[in-house]
Design a protein around this motif. Structure first.
Motif, short mmCIF file in Angstrom:
data_model
loop_
_atom_site.label_atom_id
_atom_site.label_comp_id
_atom_site.label_asym_id
_atom_site.label_seq_id
_atom_site.Cartn_x
_atom_site.Cartn_y
_atom_site.Cartn_z
N ARG A 195 52.23 52.92 51.09
CA ARG A 195 51.68 52.31 50.18
C ARG A 195 49.88 52.70 49.78
N MET A 196 49.63 52.50 50.79
CA MET A 196 47.96 51.94 50.32
C MET A 196 47.43 54.03 49.88
N GLU A 197 48.51 55.32 50.30
CA GLU A 197 48.42 56.35 50.13
C GLU A 197 48.25 56.16 48.22
N GLY A 198 49.78 55.67 47.28
CA GLY A 198 49.47 55.52 46.40
C GLY A 198 48.70 54.61 45.40
N MET A 199 47.29 54.28 45.98
CA MET A 199 47.06 53.19 45.56
C MET A 199 45.53 54.37 45.46
N ASP A 200 44.60 53.35 44.44
CA ASP A 200 43.52 53.93 43.80
C ASP A 200 42.68 53.02 45.53
N VAL A 201 42.55 53.49 46.15
CA VAL A 201 41.56 52.94 47.55
C VAL A 201 40.23 51.88 47.47
N ALA A 202 39.61 52.75 46.90
CA ALA A 202 38.10 52.88 46.11
C ALA A 202 38.15 52.08 44.66
N SER A 203 38.60 51.65 44.04
CA SER A 203 38.56 50.13 43.08
C SER A 203 39.28 49.30 43.97
N PHE A 204 40.56 49.20 44.60
CA PHE A 204 41.02 48.10 45.54
C PHE A 204 39.52 47.76 46.32
N VAL A 205 39.07 48.30 47.22
CA VAL A 205 37.93 48.19 47.65
C VAL A 205 37.42 47.43 47.51
N THR A 206 36.60 47.84 46.40
CA THR A 206 35.53 47.63 45.47
C THR A 206 35.67 46.22 44.83
N GLU A 207 36.96 46.08 44.49
CA GLU A 207 37.21 44.56 43.97
C GLU A 207 37.49 43.64 45.35
N THR B 80 38.89 42.74 51.78
CA THR B 80 40.08 43.31 52.53
C THR B 80 39.94 44.95 53.19
N ALA B 81 39.19 45.18 53.17
CA ALA B 81 38.82 46.43 52.98
C ALA B 81 39.03 47.03 54.80
N PHE C 293 32.58 56.37 59.78
CA PHE C 293 33.44 56.88 58.32
C PHE C 293 32.58 56.05 57.37
N GLU C 294 32.42 56.84 56.42
CA GLU C 294 31.41 56.46 54.88
C GLU C 294 31.91 56.87 53.85
N ALA C 295 32.97 56.14 52.75
CA ALA C 295 32.88 55.98 51.16
C ALA C 295 32.40 56.23 51.07
N ASP C 296 32.12 57.13 49.82
CA ASP C 296 30.95 57.53 49.35
C ASP C 296 31.45 57.11 47.59
N ASP C 297 32.33 56.23 47.81
CA ASP C 297 32.96 55.67 46.28
C ASP C 297 33.32 54.46 46.44
N CYS C 298 32.63 53.77 47.00
CA CYS C 298 33.06 52.22 47.04
C CYS C 298 32.11 51.85 48.71
N GLY D 182 33.51 60.78 52.33
CA GLY D 182 34.47 61.02 51.30
C GLY D 182 34.61 60.32 50.74
N PRO D 183 35.55 60.76 49.46
CA PRO D 183 36.27 59.28 49.22
C PRO D 183 36.73 58.30 50.02
N ALA D 184 37.23 57.04 49.54
CA ALA D 184 38.21 56.08 50.24
C ALA D 184 39.71 56.87 50.85
N ASP D 185 40.39 57.59 49.56
CA ASP D 185 41.65 57.75 50.28
C ASP D 185 41.74 59.10 50.49
N VAL D 186 40.53 60.15 50.38
CA VAL D 186 40.64 60.69 51.16
C VAL D 186 40.77 60.59 53.26
N LEU D 187 39.60 59.41 53.43
CA LEU D 187 39.14 58.91 54.79
C LEU D 187 40.39 58.52 55.26
N VAL D 188 41.06 57.59 54.03
CA VAL D 188 42.50 57.19 54.76
C VAL D 188 43.29 58.21 55.17
#
Length: 188
Positions: free
Chosen positions: A53-65, A69-70, A103-108, A139-145
């Motif tokens: 289910r995490m793969e289907g979400m916008d991880v960056a938006s979720f983590v930013t909010e 939880t990250a 690992f470092e997300a570049d979008d959150c 890279g983007p959080a969803d790619v890292l996950v």
């Protein structure tokens, strides 16, 4: 031991739409904290369903909010992977040297690390960065996950420019089959 009430709550949340799941997820991850090993050993399918289910979400938006939880999600992810490696000799056989990776997300605001230990034949990880890591994947959080859950193949993802790699390509090539082996341990 993980009580059935928590497992039922997780399963009920996973059956909801994405918005409802995202609203429930911080509380669920908080309740699972410290009991991840037991959850993975006793209910591996629940772990796989959470990651799916995490793969289907916008991880960056979720983590930013939900920045706290990250860290909790990474605790679940890496503890789960560690337990799965402990139980699988095929993945242990792929651990042929020590490798540390950040690992470092570049979008959150999500940072994590992975440590492969040849002597112990273990994989550990979590939130935060390691000093002097062999590799840094950005890279983007969803790619890292996706690299950990199997949604993104490490070699193909790199070749397609889905993430950047800082460190030895030889070391990264040795890490790729380990990451692939991890994702293959998740129940379908």
């Amino acid at each position: 031991m993980v009580d059935q009430e928590l497992v039922d709550r997780i399963e009920d949340s996973l059956e909801q739409d994405q918005d409802a799941l995202e609203a429930d997820l911080p509380g669920i991850l908080s309740d699972v904290e410290g009991r991840t090993d037991d959850l993975v050993r006793e209910h591996p399918q629940v772990m796989a369903d959470i990651l799916s289910r995490m793969e289907g979400m916008d991880v960056a938006s979720f983590v930013t909010e939900n920045p706290e939880t990250a860290d909790q999600f990474q605790e679940l992810l890496w503890s789960g992977m560690r337990v799965m490696v402990e139980q699988n000799p095929e993945v242990k056989d792929q651990i042929t040297e020590n490798i540390t990776t950040n690992f470092e997300a570049d979008d959150c605001p999500m940072e994590g690390h992975l440590r492969v230990d040849e002597d112990e034949e273990t994989i550990t990880g979590g939130a935060g960065q390691l000093d002097d890591a062999d590799l840094t994947i950005t890279g983007p959080a969803d790619v890292l996950v996706g690299l950990v859950t199997g949604d993104v193949d490490p070699m193909t993802g790199f070749m397609r420019g889905q993430f950047e790699l800082d460190g030895s390509m030889g070391t990264a090539t040795k890490l790729a089959p380990i990451l692939n082996g991890l994702s293959n341990q998740l129940p379908d």
